[in-house]
Design an enzyme around this catalytic site. Structure first.
Site, short mmCIF file in Angstrom:
data_model
loop_
_atom_site.label_atom_id
_atom_site.label_comp_id
_atom_site.label_asym_id
_atom_site.label_seq_id
_atom_site.Cartn_x
_atom_site.Cartn_y
_atom_site.Cartn_z
CG HIS A 244 32.37 42.11 48.80
ND1 HIS A 244 31.27 41.29 48.66
CD2 HIS A 244 33.43 41.28 49.02
CE1 HIS A 244 31.65 40.02 48.79
NE2 HIS A 244 32.96 39.99 49.01
CE LYS B 35 32.99 41.16 44.83
NZ LYS B 35 34.20 40.60 44.18
N1 NDP Z 1 38.88 34.23 45.51
C1 NDP Z 1 39.14 34.94 46.61
O1 NDP Z 1 39.37 34.40 47.71
C2 NDP Z 1 39.18 36.42 46.50
C3 NDP Z 1 38.99 37.00 45.29
N2 NDP Z 1 39.14 38.34 45.13
C4 NDP Z 1 39.04 38.83 43.77
O2 NDP Z 1 40.36 39.10 43.30
C5 NDP Z 1 40.36 40.16 42.36
C6 NDP Z 1 41.37 41.23 42.77
O3 NDP Z 1 40.98 41.79 44.00
P1 NDP Z 1 41.79 43.00 44.67
O4 NDP Z 1 43.22 42.64 44.85
O5 NDP Z 1 40.99 43.40 45.83
O6 NDP Z 1 41.66 44.11 43.51
P2 NDP Z 1 42.61 45.36 43.23
O7 NDP Z 1 41.82 46.26 42.34
O8 NDP Z 1 43.14 45.89 44.51
O9 NDP Z 1 43.82 44.74 42.41
C7 NDP Z 1 43.69 44.28 41.10
C8 NDP Z 1 45.02 44.49 40.43
O10 NDP Z 1 45.01 43.88 39.14
C9 NDP Z 1 45.78 44.71 38.28
N3 NDP Z 1 45.51 44.45 36.87
C10 NDP Z 1 44.75 45.14 35.99
N4 NDP Z 1 44.83 44.57 34.76
C11 NDP Z 1 45.67 43.53 34.87
C12 NDP Z 1 46.20 42.57 33.95
N5 NDP Z 1 45.85 42.57 32.66
N6 NDP Z 1 47.05 41.61 34.43
C13 NDP Z 1 47.41 41.60 35.71
N7 NDP Z 1 46.97 42.49 36.62
C14 NDP Z 1 46.11 43.44 36.20
C15 NDP Z 1 45.39 46.11 38.72
O11 NDP Z 1 46.38 47.04 38.26
P3 NDP Z 1 45.99 48.58 38.09
O12 NDP Z 1 45.74 49.09 39.47
O13 NDP Z 1 47.21 49.13 37.44
O14 NDP Z 1 44.77 48.62 37.22
C16 NDP Z 1 45.38 45.96 40.22
O15 NDP Z 1 46.67 46.16 40.79
C17 NDP Z 1 38.90 40.62 42.27
O16 NDP Z 1 38.28 39.97 41.18
C18 NDP Z 1 38.28 40.11 43.57
O17 NDP Z 1 36.90 39.87 43.47
C19 NDP Z 1 39.45 39.16 46.17
C20 NDP Z 1 39.62 38.64 47.42
C21 NDP Z 1 39.49 37.22 47.69
O1 LIG Z 2 36.43 41.52 45.77
C1 LIG Z 2 36.65 41.10 46.91
O2 LIG Z 2 37.18 41.78 47.78
C2 LIG Z 2 36.28 39.70 47.22
N1 LIG Z 2 35.93 38.93 46.23
C3 LIG Z 2 35.58 37.56 46.29
C4 LIG Z 2 34.16 37.34 45.81
O3 LIG Z 2 33.76 37.99 44.83
O4 LIG Z 2 33.45 36.53 46.39
C5 LIG Z 2 35.91 36.93 47.62
C6 LIG Z 2 35.79 37.82 48.82
O5 LIG Z 2 34.47 37.90 49.22
C7 LIG Z 2 36.40 39.19 48.60
#
Ligand code: NDP
Ligand SMILES: O=C(O)C1=N[C@H](C(=O)O)C[C@H](O)C1
EC number: 1.17.1.8
Length: 233
Positions: free
Chosen positions: A131, A135
């Site tokens: 990744h 992450k």
């Molecule tokens: N299940 C799936 O298919 C996938 C899962 N993921 C997961 O999703 C999550 C987010 O990924 P991603 O968008 O890349 O991460 P980012 O770091 O780009 O975004 C996370 C966001 O969450 C915000 N945040 C922080 N604290 C809080 C809170 N208390 N409430 C709401 N929002 C908050 C952050 O704000 P700030 O920047 O101000 O701290 C930031 O904007 C990760 O855990 C990732 O592993 C990702 C892709 C696919």
């Molecule tokens: O953090 C990410 O970007 C992603 N998180 C998910 C995971 O932890 O498996 C899904 C995807 O691989 C992207």
């Protein structure tokens, strides 16, 4: 449908685009700085926030009778608690470590391969996930789901990051700039090897899956999975 985005980072922004294209409305974008949420406007919450934030977000939504789609990884020590809160509130909840159609097909393929490998002790399994460098959690949620799929079908009893005992699945986590998510499951013997690989080319598949899950859950009660949403066997 009125959607509240919990987390407006890489995934929140991608989900917004897809949701608007499917004629939904984004009525709230909640992040660390949000002090007040108007729950009366919200049909469904989609949480892609941070491992440390997901459980509190889910709890808050459940207590306000809002169905929750959660894609945030790295918070699963609290999963059973989230399920309990969902049941107590007669709510609706889906957590998926990966919302993409491709990975959910890959989960099925992984289980099928593990079933075949169950009695073939000459093959040792290992896993690699790659990744992007932002992450926060390792191994990825997807790698954990893959490992759980293998454990269900074989004598492996657990997974470990890097070094593992004979009955544990070793997972290697690599962080390389701009990599949306690549997962490889390998079986190796003295004489040959078999690998299955899923490569995400971008984040669209994850985001589309989350919006489809939000559309699907509306009007339902219970704890579901992407298998239910995609109607996979
Ligand atoms: N299940 C799936 O298919 C996938 C899962 N993921 C997961 O999703 C999550 C987010 O990924 P991603 O968008 O890349 O991460 P980012 O770091 O780009 O975004 C996370 C966001 O969450 C915000 N945040 C922080 N604290 C809080 C809170 N208390 N409430 C709401 N929002 C908050 C952050 O704000 P700030 O920047 O101000 O701290 C930031 O904007 C990760 O855990 C990732 O592993 C990702 C892709 C696919
Ligand atoms: O953090 C990410 O970007 C992603 N998180 C998910 C995971 O932890 O498996 C899904 C995807 O691989 C992207």
């Amino acid at each position: 449908m009125n959607i509240a985005l919990f987390g407006y980072g890489k995934m929140g922004k991608m989900i917004e685009q897809i949701a608007l294209n499917r004629n939904h409305k984004i009525v709230a974008k909640i992040d660390l700085d949000t002090t007040e949420i108007n729950f009366s406007d919200i049909d469904v919450a989609i949480d892609f926030s941070m491992p440390s934030a997901a459980f509190d977000n889910i709890k808050q939504c459940m207590e306000n009778n809002i169905p929750v789609i959660c894609g945030t990884t790295g918070w699963l020590k609290d999963y059973d608690n989230a399920v309990q809160i969902c049941k107590e509130n007669n709510g609706a909840f889906i957590y998926a470590s990966n919302f993409s159609l491709g990975v959910n097909l890959f989960f099925e393929l992984n289980s099928y391969l593990a079933k075949m490998m169950g009695n073939l002790k000459q093959y040792q399994v290992s896993m690699e996930e790659i990744h992007h460098t932002q992450k926060l959690d390792a191994p990825s949620g997807t790698a954990i789901t893959l490992a759980e799929g293998i454990i269900k079908e074989t004598d492996y009893s657990d997974w470990k990051l890097d070094t593992a005992k004979a009955n544990e699945i070793p997972i290697t986590a690599k962080r390389i700039a701009d990599t949306p998510g690549t997962h490889t499951v390998s079986y190796n013997s003295e004489v040959d090897g078999i690998e299955i690989i899923h490569t995400a080319h971008n984040r669209e598949g994850f985001a589309l899956g989350a919006v489809v899950a939000a559309e699907w859950i509306l009007g339902k009660n219970g704890v579901f999975s992407m298998k239910d949403v995609l109607n996979l066997s």
